[in-house]
Design an enzyme around this catalytic site. Structure first.
Site, PDB file in Angstrom:
ATOM      1  N   LYS A  27       0.775  -1.150  -0.004  1.00  0.00           N
ATOM      2  CA  LYS A  27      -0.016   0.013   0.039  1.00  0.00           C
ATOM      3  C   LYS A  27       0.927   1.220  -0.005  1.00  0.00           C
ATOM      4  O   LYS A  27       2.030   1.299   0.313  1.00  0.00           O
ATOM      5  CB  LYS A  27      -1.004   0.065   1.305  1.00  0.00           C
ATOM      6  CG  LYS A  27      -1.862  -1.129   1.254  1.00  0.00           C
ATOM      7  CD  LYS A  27      -2.816  -1.209   0.126  1.00  0.00           C
ATOM      8  CE  LYS A  27      -4.000  -2.113   0.220  1.00  0.00           C
ATOM      9  NZ  LYS A  27      -4.158  -3.553   0.361  1.00  0.00           N
TER      10      LYS A  27
HETATM   11  C1  LIG Z   1      -5.491  -4.223   0.884  1.00  0.00           C
HETATM   12  C2  LIG Z   1      -6.982  -4.234   0.952  1.00  0.00           C
HETATM   13  C3  LIG Z   1      -7.562  -4.368   2.086  1.00  0.00           C
HETATM   14  C4  LIG Z   1      -6.903  -5.185   3.305  1.00  0.00           C
HETATM   15  O1  LIG Z   1      -5.926  -4.781   3.724  1.00  0.00           O
HETATM   16  P1  LIG Z   1      -4.773  -5.832   4.662  1.00  0.00           P
HETATM   17  O2  LIG Z   1      -4.135  -4.901   5.266  1.00  0.00           O
HETATM   18  O3  LIG Z   1      -4.180  -6.365   3.468  1.00  0.00           O
HETATM   19  O4  LIG Z   1      -5.757  -6.535   5.547  1.00  0.00           O
HETATM   20  C5  LIG Z   1      -8.981  -4.212   2.155  1.00  0.00           C
HETATM   21  N1  LIG Z   1      -9.562  -3.549   1.307  1.00  0.00           N
HETATM   22  C6  LIG Z   1      -8.968  -3.238  -0.036  1.00  0.00           C
HETATM   23  C7  LIG Z   1      -9.567  -2.602  -1.177  1.00  0.00           C
HETATM   24  C8  LIG Z   1      -7.488  -3.433  -0.126  1.00  0.00           C
HETATM   25  O5  LIG Z   1      -6.985  -3.241  -1.126  1.00  0.00           O
END
Ligand SMILES: *Cc1c(COP(=O)(O)O)cnc(C)c1O
Length: 396
Positions: A186
């Site tokens: 992210k």
């Molecule tokens: C990455 C993501 C999540 C979950 O995040 P994690 O930290 O990997 O559990 C939820 N929703 C979306 C749209 C994502 O891209």
């Protein structure tokens, strides 16, 4: 795209401060921690940056969504409207609350189509969950108006769009609650982590307790805390928070680099007459983590994606991807959850065994996204833009 591309001194310094105290836990140990409270500091920094009243850190974006569901009172018998194009965590969190995911089409914003949302509302609808995919926003004015008209909760999954905004407001802060992920790919990362943001004191208090076994955090020490409700352990560690703190402080720099790189790529691709771009309800608020565009047909998109990859540039053709688009979510379509289903939930999910989404297919089947990296130099970005354009043109 991910903050890990630019890891350095700032992250090491923050982590070392925690290691020197030896207190890796975010609560308690007041005497030994020498005033170091990285998780609290990061929560304050995020609240300040996003201009939101409250931030609750969690262990992941998925647990942030689960926490927000609980704090908003979403549970058994409720329907939550969500898009066909997202990451699997969106429906995982709805299932874990015992609620029913109701999938609706996306439009050329790559997020919820407001008309499809309104058509899917039933007496059991409790919340609408827009997912701000690939760094940019859903049409929040339209979705907010629908939620107000029908008295529904608005929960923003902004996990992919930390730092993006809509008409001057940070994504995640427009609805009743919003969630972020700081996982390794992210915009801002601390390896694994997440956050819920809200302007509602009651929602925040519930998030605070829910992520720490229901502790009310009002006692002088943990032993004196009361437990007004049940919770779980979704606590972030001080080490993770320390990395996140260094990263969040660099957010504005990351966004400026992404926007500059994206502009170079987009201007180049815009010279191809067959290509159109994802519609952005507020282009100024794009966090620019991806360039997403459409080819005229599924066949041309598939060919272009293969050509771009062959040229050494990552290209996501989401239509075939089993993390992000309903077409390949076999476990979802079969309701293959491990916990026993309430009979009505199982029954509500039957529809997905055969349900088709032609309007979403017509969008996602023509869409390609290519990631925008932080570590490229300007020359590399220009060279990449030329390669990208050549690959698309040659494939047509
Ligand atoms: C990455 C993501 C999540 C979950 O995040 P994690 O930290 O990997 O559990 C939820 N929703 C979306 C749209 C994502 O891209």
């Amino acid at each position: 795209m991910p903050g890990y591309e630019l890891f350095g001194e700032a992250e090491r310094k923050e982590v070392n401060e925690v290691l020197e105290t030896g207190i890796l836990m975010r609560y308690g140990f007041d005497g030994s921690r020498k005033g170091i409270w990285k998780a609290k500091e990061l929560e304050n920094e995020i609240s300040k940056k996003l201009k939101v009243r409250y931030t609750q850190l969690t262990t992941s974006g998925t647990s942030a969504l689960t926490t927000a569901m609980a704090a908003l009172g979403i549970g058994a018998g409720h329907e939550v409207i969500m898009p066909t194009f997202t990451f699997v965590a969106s429906f995982e969190s709805i299932f874990s609350a015992g609620a029913i995911p109701v999938l609706v089409d996306v439009d050329d914003t790559l997020t919820l189509d407001p008309k499809a949302v309104e058509a899917a509302i039933t007496p059991n609808t409790k919340a609408v969950m827009p997912v701000h995919m690939c760094g940019a926003m859903a049409d929040m004015d339209a979705l907010k108006a629908i939620c107000e008209k029908h008295n529904l909760l608005l929960l923003e999954d902004a996990c992919q769009s930390f730092g993006a905004s809509y008409k001057g407001k940070a994504l995640g802060t427009i609805g009743h609650a919003g969630t972020f992920s700081f996982d390794f790919v992210k915009t801002i990362t601390c390896a694994e982590g997440g956050a819920v943001v809200t302007n509602d004191a009651d929602v925040y208090t519930k998030c605070d307790g829910y992520t720490d076994h229901g502790h009310d955090h009002l006692g002088v020490d943990r032993g004196a805390d009361q437990h007004p409700f049940l919770g779980y352990n979704y606590r972030i560690s001080e080490l993770h928070a320390a990395v996140g703190l260094a990263q969040v402080r660099r957010l504005d720099d990351f966004l400026a680099v992404q926007k500059a790189h994206k502009k170079i790529l987009k201007d180049a691709v815009a010279t191809i007459p067959e290509v159109t771009f994802r519609r952005l309800p507020d282009a100024a608020g794009d966090s620019a983590t991806f360039l997403s565009f459409f080819l005229p047909t599924e066949q041309t998109a598939r060919k272009a994606a293969a050509a771009i990859k062959a040229a050494g540039i990552p290209a996501f053709f989401w239509f075939d991807n089993n993390w992000h688009y309903i077409r390949q979510w076999q476990h979802f379509k079969q309701s293959a959850v491990l916990t026993p289903f309430a009979a009505e939930l199982q029954q509500a999910m039957e529809v997905y065994k055969t349900k088709e989404f032609p309007a979403s297919d017509a969008i996602i089947g023509r869409c390609i996204s290519t990631p925008i990296n932080l570590a490229w130099t300007e020359e590399e970005t220009i060279a990449r833009a030329e390669k990208l354009v050549k690959a698309i043109k040659d494939s047509l």
